[in-house]
Design a protein around this motif. Sequence first.
Motif, PDB file in Angstrom:
ATOM      1  N   GLU A  24      13.399  54.811 -75.488  1.00  0.00           N
ATOM      2  CA  GLU A  24      14.782  54.771 -75.966  1.00  0.00           C
ATOM      3  C   GLU A  24      15.522  56.012 -75.474  1.00  0.00           C
ATOM      4  OE1 GLU A  24      16.814  53.709 -80.246  1.00  0.00           O
ATOM      5  OE2 GLU A  24      15.058  55.012 -80.207  1.00  0.00           O
ATOM      6  N   TYR A  25      16.700  55.800 -74.928  1.00  0.00           N
ATOM      7  CA  TYR A  25      17.389  56.935 -74.320  1.00  0.00           C
ATOM      8  C   TYR A  25      18.837  57.033 -74.809  1.00  0.00           C
ATOM      9  CZ  TYR A  25      19.807  53.642 -71.241  1.00  0.00           C
ATOM     10  OH  TYR A  25      20.598  52.634 -70.763  1.00  0.00           O
ATOM     11  N   ALA A  26      19.423  58.205 -74.528  1.00  0.00           N
ATOM     12  CA  ALA A  26      20.833  58.448 -74.863  1.00  0.00           C
ATOM     13  C   ALA A  26      21.503  59.107 -73.668  1.00  0.00           C
ATOM     14  CB  ALA A  26      20.940  59.362 -76.085  1.00  0.00           C
ATOM     15  N   GLU A  27      22.810  58.890 -73.562  1.00  0.00           N
ATOM     16  CA  GLU A  27      23.605  59.511 -72.500  1.00  0.00           C
ATOM     17  C   GLU A  27      24.630  60.449 -73.149  1.00  0.00           C
ATOM     18  OE1 GLU A  27      23.821  56.106 -69.085  1.00  0.00           O
ATOM     19  OE2 GLU A  27      24.864  55.678 -70.971  1.00  0.00           O
ATOM     20  N   PRO A  28      24.547  61.716 -72.869  1.00  0.00           N
ATOM     21  CA  PRO A  28      25.457  62.675 -73.501  1.00  0.00           C
ATOM     22  C   PRO A  28      26.892  62.510 -73.004  1.00  0.00           C
ATOM     23  CG  PRO A  28      24.170  63.757 -71.789  1.00  0.00           C
ATOM     24  CD  PRO A  28      23.612  62.360 -71.934  1.00  0.00           C
ATOM     25  N   ILE A  29      27.833  62.756 -73.901  1.00  0.00           N
ATOM     26  CA  ILE A  29      29.256  62.778 -73.532  1.00  0.00           C
ATOM     27  C   ILE A  29      29.792  64.165 -73.890  1.00  0.00           C
ATOM     28  CG2 ILE A  29      31.527  61.735 -73.917  1.00  0.00           C
ATOM     29  CD1 ILE A  29      30.079  59.203 -74.856  1.00  0.00           C
ATOM     30  N   LEU A  30      30.419  64.813 -72.939  1.00  0.00           N
ATOM     31  CA  LEU A  30      30.869  66.190 -73.129  1.00  0.00           C
ATOM     32  C   LEU A  30      32.387  66.306 -73.080  1.00  0.00           C
ATOM     33  CD1 LEU A  30      28.387  68.093 -70.749  1.00  0.00           C
ATOM     34  CD2 LEU A  30      27.980  67.236 -73.058  1.00  0.00           C
ATOM     35  N   ASN A  31      32.906  67.260 -73.834  1.00  0.00           N
ATOM     36  CA  ASN A  31      34.326  67.614 -73.741  1.00  0.00           C
ATOM     37  C   ASN A  31      34.418  69.108 -73.449  1.00  0.00           C
ATOM     38  OD1 ASN A  31      37.077  67.497 -73.761  1.00  0.00           O
ATOM     39  ND2 ASN A  31      37.299  67.174 -75.957  1.00  0.00           N
ATOM     40  N   PHE A  32      35.140  69.456 -72.386  1.00  0.00           N
ATOM     41  CA  PHE A  32      35.250  70.840 -71.948  1.00  0.00           C
ATOM     42  C   PHE A  32      36.655  71.379 -72.208  1.00  0.00           C
ATOM     43  CE2 PHE A  32      31.566  69.550 -69.608  1.00  0.00           C
ATOM     44  CZ  PHE A  32      30.881  70.703 -69.241  1.00  0.00           C
ATOM     45  N   VAL A  33      36.732  72.673 -72.526  1.00  0.00           N
ATOM     46  CA  VAL A  33      38.021  73.361 -72.608  1.00  0.00           C
ATOM     47  C   VAL A  33      37.816  74.782 -72.105  1.00  0.00           C
ATOM     48  CG1 VAL A  33      37.652  74.077 -75.023  1.00  0.00           C
ATOM     49  CG2 VAL A  33      39.974  73.935 -74.105  1.00  0.00           C
ATOM     50  N   ILE A  34      38.813  75.300 -71.394  1.00  0.00           N
ATOM     51  CA  ILE A  34      38.699  76.645 -70.827  1.00  0.00           C
ATOM     52  C   ILE A  34      39.923  77.482 -71.181  1.00  0.00           C
ATOM     53  CG2 ILE A  34      37.227  75.922 -68.903  1.00  0.00           C
ATOM     54  CD1 ILE A  34      39.681  75.929 -67.101  1.00  0.00           C
ATOM     55  N   SER A  35      39.735  78.806 -71.083  1.00  0.00           N
ATOM     56  CA  SER A  35      40.841  79.724 -71.343  1.00  0.00           C
ATOM     57  C   SER A  35      40.549  81.048 -70.656  1.00  0.00           C
ATOM     58  CB  SER A  35      41.010  79.939 -72.856  1.00  0.00           C
ATOM     59  OG  SER A  35      42.109  80.795 -73.117  1.00  0.00           O
ATOM     60  N   SER A  36      41.601  81.774 -70.334  1.00  0.00           N
ATOM     61  CA  SER A  36      41.428  83.098 -69.727  1.00  0.00           C
ATOM     62  C   SER A  36      41.089  84.132 -70.800  1.00  0.00           C
ATOM     63  CB  SER A  36      42.707  83.532 -69.002  1.00  0.00           C
ATOM     64  OG  SER A  36      42.990  82.677 -67.923  1.00  0.00           O
ATOM     65  N   TYR A  37      40.249  85.092 -70.423  1.00  0.00           N
ATOM     66  CA  TYR A  37      39.943  86.225 -71.297  1.00  0.00           C
ATOM     67  C   TYR A  37      40.237  87.498 -70.526  1.00  0.00           C
ATOM     68  CZ  TYR A  37      37.300  89.996 -73.409  1.00  0.00           C
ATOM     69  OH  TYR A  37      36.945  91.217 -73.928  1.00  0.00           O
ATOM     70  N   TYR A  38      40.962  88.409 -71.158  1.00  0.00           N
ATOM     71  CA  TYR A  38      41.335  89.672 -70.518  1.00  0.00           C
ATOM     72  C   TYR A  38      40.604  90.826 -71.195  1.00  0.00           C
ATOM     73  CZ  TYR A  38      45.033  86.666 -68.794  1.00  0.00           C
ATOM     74  OH  TYR A  38      45.717  85.622 -68.214  1.00  0.00           O
ATOM     75  N   LYS A  39      40.009  91.660 -70.387  1.00  0.00           N
ATOM     76  CA  LYS A  39      39.250  92.812 -70.887  1.00  0.00           C
ATOM     77  C   LYS A  39      40.080  93.608 -71.900  1.00  0.00           C
ATOM     78  CE  LYS A  39      37.133  97.133 -69.276  1.00  0.00           C
ATOM     79  NZ  LYS A  39      36.824  97.951 -68.082  1.00  0.00           N
ATOM     80  N   GLY A  40      39.443  93.967 -73.009  1.00  0.00           N
ATOM     81  CA  GLY A  40      40.120  94.768 -74.019  1.00  0.00           C
ATOM     82  C   GLY A  40      40.791  93.962 -75.105  1.00  0.00           C
ATOM     83  N   THR A  41      40.857  92.638 -74.933  1.00  0.00           N
ATOM     84  CA  THR A  41      41.456  91.779 -75.965  1.00  0.00           C
ATOM     85  C   THR A  41      40.347  91.189 -76.830  1.00  0.00           C
ATOM     86  OG1 THR A  41      41.460  89.860 -74.489  1.00  0.00           O
ATOM     87  CG2 THR A  41      43.419  91.250 -74.501  1.00  0.00           C
ATOM     88  N   GLY A  42      40.721  90.413 -77.859  1.00  0.00           N
ATOM     89  CA  GLY A  42      39.753  89.886 -78.802  1.00  0.00           C
ATOM     90  C   GLY A  42      38.999  88.677 -78.273  1.00  0.00           C
ATOM     91  N   LEU A  43      37.750  88.864 -77.889  1.00  0.00           N
ATOM     92  CA  LEU A  43      36.939  87.753 -77.385  1.00  0.00           C
ATOM     93  C   LEU A  43      36.726  86.699 -78.467  1.00  0.00           C
ATOM     94  CD1 LEU A  43      35.151  86.463 -75.221  1.00  0.00           C
ATOM     95  CD2 LEU A  43      33.277  87.935 -75.977  1.00  0.00           C
ATOM     96  N   GLU A  44      36.515  87.161 -79.711  1.00  0.00           N
ATOM     97  CA  GLU A  44      36.285  86.209 -80.799  1.00  0.00           C
ATOM     98  C   GLU A  44      37.509  85.328 -81.052  1.00  0.00           C
ATOM     99  OE1 GLU A  44      37.700  90.104 -82.471  1.00  0.00           O
ATOM    100  OE2 GLU A  44      36.247  89.436 -80.985  1.00  0.00           O
TER     101      GLU A  44
END
Length: 388
Positions: free
Chosen positions: A345-365
């Motif tokens: 028995e098998y499954a096929e994963p479905i993914l949703n991607f999102v991206i954003s810019s990160y600038y050094k010195g700003t809040g990564l969290e």
Amino acid sequence: MSIPVIVGILALVVLVIVLLVYNINLHGKLQKFKNIKQRIANLNVVQDFMTTIGEDTTVDKKIKRINDILIDKYEIKYSTIVVFDGTEYIIKASNVEQKHWDSLRSLQNVDMFKDSISSATPKYITVNKEGEQLPYQESEFGRAKAAIFFPLYIDNVYIGYWIIESGTPHDFDNVDTTILEKIKSNIVSVLKTVAHQKTLESMVRQDQFTGLQSEAYLYGEGKKIIDQFTTSTMCMFKIINLEDINTEHSRELGNSVVTEVSKYISNNISDDYIFIRYMGPKFVIAFSGVDTGSVAEFLNDLKMNVESLKITKDGLLTKEKTTDDLVENDILVTDEDKKEQKEKEYAEPILNFVISSYYKGTGLEEVLRKLESYLDNADVNETEINNI
């Protein structure tokens, strides 16, 4: 008594008074200069403390560095910082030989220091002559002859102690306790400041299913790598059908999906990038030093390839024909085929991607929180890779 003699005596008296006033004034200036010099020295030490806190190293190394600064700047013979971690007392920093550490990390059991801890006040002890030993010493007669014990508190919570020692009896009799209190306060400030970093370091764990680092790694060691660049791209993706796989098939199959997806992506991205399991079905890829426009096409290909995987409880299903394939090609499906297929028995994963810019010195969290919020509220049928 002749007038010249009287005049001479008066002149001497005046001279003595003038010299006395001059000496008093000079002493005041010297004392003022000494205080200014001491304040400057204290400011320099505080600056060294702040520099140490900001260094790219572990908490334990920072505390050892702080202790070295105290020994060097204030010419202290022996200095030891002991912290209670909730279960035991640990020597965080000391220039005393390690063979004496057992007694130094047990001072909370000495009666006179118990009083010091309960009253939150320093305790000064000294011997009066050679051959005597301090109460807490067992087999170290020649090392310390005077000591001051400082209990340490953060927000009224006892967290350990700092003890300084000298090899000379009565060496601390005339020490400026206000300076020592300021030093103690600075030690507490450092311990309080690095507490958050220590929490992150202790939270870093390896995920048992994927072998990937956890979210805490990203905020600690990972951030140091990312911040070597001015701009990076943070990518978060979610296996959006993982809950359905767990429900409709089994959690065992769901775990296999998580494992195989992470394994595939790990094998298909550069070692220069950071890949972690963020939480549950969510993962993060940090493309250090790469702008968002340069990763879109790569992520599209990655998404398409991952979603073409067929994953069983035992791993990837690659060359075997499924019963669906047999039916589509009008091939007779036997009960044995169905039984064998059930085991695969098998499954096929479905993914949703999102991206954003990160600038050094700003809040990564903050960037990650924004990405997570987007994925949690996105339409389940969304297939595009979005840049927010």
